[in-house]
Design a protein around this motif. Sequence first.
Motif, PDB file in Angstrom:
ATOM      1  N   TRP A  58       0.859  -1.175   0.000  1.00  0.00           N
ATOM      2  CA  TRP A  58       0.000   0.000   0.000  1.00  0.00           C
ATOM      3  C   TRP A  58       0.897   1.226   0.000  1.00  0.00           C
ATOM      4  O   TRP A  58       1.434   1.624   1.029  1.00  0.00           O
ATOM      5  CB  TRP A  58      -0.895   0.017   1.232  1.00  0.00           C
ATOM      6  CG  TRP A  58      -2.051  -0.923   1.136  1.00  0.00           C
ATOM      7  CD1 TRP A  58      -2.023  -2.270   1.184  1.00  0.00           C
ATOM      8  CD2 TRP A  58      -3.406  -0.570   0.961  1.00  0.00           C
ATOM      9  NE1 TRP A  58      -3.273  -2.799   1.070  1.00  0.00           N
ATOM     10  CE2 TRP A  58      -4.161  -1.756   0.928  1.00  0.00           C
ATOM     11  CE3 TRP A  58      -4.087   0.643   0.825  1.00  0.00           C
ATOM     12  CZ2 TRP A  58      -5.527  -1.785   0.756  1.00  0.00           C
ATOM     13  CZ3 TRP A  58      -5.452   0.612   0.665  1.00  0.00           C
ATOM     14  CH2 TRP A  58      -6.161  -0.572   0.628  1.00  0.00           C
ATOM     15  N   THR A  59       1.001   1.839  -1.117  1.00  0.00           N
ATOM     16  CA  THR A  59       1.834   3.028  -1.240  1.00  0.00           C
ATOM     17  C   THR A  59       1.111   4.068  -2.068  1.00  0.00           C
ATOM     18  O   THR A  59       0.088   3.790  -2.685  1.00  0.00           O
ATOM     19  CB  THR A  59       3.189   2.702  -1.913  1.00  0.00           C
ATOM     20  OG1 THR A  59       2.945   2.172  -3.208  1.00  0.00           O
ATOM     21  CG2 THR A  59       4.000   1.723  -1.082  1.00  0.00           C
ATOM     22  N   THR A  61      -0.449   8.183  -2.732  1.00  0.00           N
ATOM     23  CA  THR A  61      -1.241   9.206  -2.047  1.00  0.00           C
ATOM     24  C   THR A  61      -2.510   8.634  -1.432  1.00  0.00           C
ATOM     25  O   THR A  61      -2.924   9.072  -0.364  1.00  0.00           O
ATOM     26  CB  THR A  61      -1.605  10.355  -3.012  1.00  0.00           C
ATOM     27  OG1 THR A  61      -2.308   9.825  -4.132  1.00  0.00           O
ATOM     28  CG2 THR A  61      -0.364  11.087  -3.484  1.00  0.00           C
ATOM     29  N   ALA A  63      -2.938   5.653  -0.185  1.00  0.00           N
ATOM     30  CA  ALA A  63      -2.520   4.950   1.033  1.00  0.00           C
ATOM     31  C   ALA A  63      -2.158   5.962   2.114  1.00  0.00           C
ATOM     32  O   ALA A  63      -2.525   5.791   3.283  1.00  0.00           O
ATOM     33  CB  ALA A  63      -1.342   4.033   0.736  1.00  0.00           C
ATOM     34  N   ASP A  64      -1.458   7.021   1.708  1.00  0.00           N
ATOM     35  CA  ASP A  64      -1.087   8.062   2.674  1.00  0.00           C
ATOM     36  C   ASP A  64      -2.323   8.757   3.237  1.00  0.00           C
ATOM     37  O   ASP A  64      -2.422   9.002   4.445  1.00  0.00           O
ATOM     38  CB  ASP A  64      -0.164   9.104   2.027  1.00  0.00           C
ATOM     39  CG  ASP A  64       1.216   8.536   1.707  1.00  0.00           C
ATOM     40  OD1 ASP A  64       1.566   7.475   2.268  1.00  0.00           O
ATOM     41  OD2 ASP A  64       1.921   9.163   0.893  1.00  0.00           O
ATOM     42  N   ASP A  65      -3.282   9.075   2.358  1.00  0.00           N
ATOM     43  CA  ASP A  65      -4.524   9.721   2.800  1.00  0.00           C
ATOM     44  C   ASP A  65      -5.312   8.807   3.737  1.00  0.00           C
ATOM     45  O   ASP A  65      -5.871   9.253   4.739  1.00  0.00           O
ATOM     46  CB  ASP A  65      -5.398  10.097   1.596  1.00  0.00           C
ATOM     47  CG  ASP A  65      -4.821  11.255   0.792  1.00  0.00           C
ATOM     48  OD1 ASP A  65      -3.903  11.938   1.302  1.00  0.00           O
ATOM     49  OD2 ASP A  65      -5.290  11.467  -0.350  1.00  0.00           O
ATOM     50  N   ASP A  67      -4.111   6.352   5.628  1.00  0.00           N
ATOM     51  CA  ASP A  67      -3.388   6.284   6.893  1.00  0.00           C
ATOM     52  C   ASP A  67      -3.566   7.567   7.700  1.00  0.00           C
ATOM     53  O   ASP A  67      -3.764   7.529   8.923  1.00  0.00           O
ATOM     54  CB  ASP A  67      -1.899   6.039   6.640  1.00  0.00           C
ATOM     55  CG  ASP A  67      -1.406   4.750   7.262  1.00  0.00           C
ATOM     56  OD1 ASP A  67      -2.230   4.044   7.872  1.00  0.00           O
ATOM     57  OD2 ASP A  67      -0.205   4.463   7.148  1.00  0.00           O
ATOM     58  N   LYS A  68      -3.511   8.700   7.027  1.00  0.00           N
ATOM     59  CA  LYS A  68      -3.694   9.994   7.697  1.00  0.00           C
ATOM     60  C   LYS A  68      -5.097  10.071   8.311  1.00  0.00           C
ATOM     61  O   LYS A  68      -5.275  10.522   9.441  1.00  0.00           O
ATOM     62  CB  LYS A  68      -3.474  11.129   6.703  1.00  0.00           C
ATOM     63  CG  LYS A  68      -3.568  12.505   7.311  1.00  0.00           C
ATOM     64  CD  LYS A  68      -3.357  13.592   6.274  1.00  0.00           C
ATOM     65  CE  LYS A  68      -3.580  14.952   6.904  1.00  0.00           C
ATOM     66  NZ  LYS A  68      -3.570  16.024   5.905  1.00  0.00           N
ATOM     67  N   GLU A  71      -5.239   7.958  11.434  1.00  0.00           N
ATOM     68  CA  GLU A  71      -4.526   8.618  12.541  1.00  0.00           C
ATOM     69  C   GLU A  71      -5.356   9.766  13.112  1.00  0.00           C
ATOM     70  O   GLU A  71      -5.406   9.974  14.329  1.00  0.00           O
ATOM     71  CB  GLU A  71      -3.148   9.118  12.092  1.00  0.00           C
ATOM     72  CG  GLU A  71      -2.126   8.022  11.926  1.00  0.00           C
ATOM     73  CD  GLU A  71      -1.814   7.291  13.219  1.00  0.00           C
ATOM     74  OE1 GLU A  71      -1.862   7.896  14.311  1.00  0.00           O
ATOM     75  OE2 GLU A  71      -1.523   6.080  13.144  1.00  0.00           O
TER      76      GLU A  71
END
Length: 140
Positions: A58-59, A61, A63-65, A67-68, A71
């Motif tokens: 999972w990489t 944007t 995946a980042d969004d 994860d963000k 959090e």
Amino acid sequence: MGYESMLADIKSSLNGKISDVEDKIEKLKKAKKDIDTLQEEAITEIKEIVKPELGKHWTGTKADDFDKGREEAKSEASKIVNDKYNHYMTLIQMEIIQLESMKFLYDKELKLANFAGDTLAKGEEFLEDAVNQIKSIKLW
């Protein structure tokens, strides 16, 4: 109304107030315990918000969004569980302390009423003392 009858009314009133305060204290203690249990459950569930880890596949944007977002959800849930729960617990504890203070005063007044009753039972020569003791009872 005779003094015996007056004392009986005073004692009855004070006993009722004591019982009412004790019931409120018990309900608040139960609520506090229930909130504590809910807080513990919520803390455990908050840890699950960020699970499972996305892993190396999972990489990018999205995946980042994702994860963000997890959090942020964890952070908001933690604020609620820690700040608001603790605030409610503090308010409940303050109310318990206030009610325990009231109960202490009612108990004190009931002891004065019992003492006045004992004095009254001693006979006519102690009537003035008993009347003064009855007058000193304020919370009925």
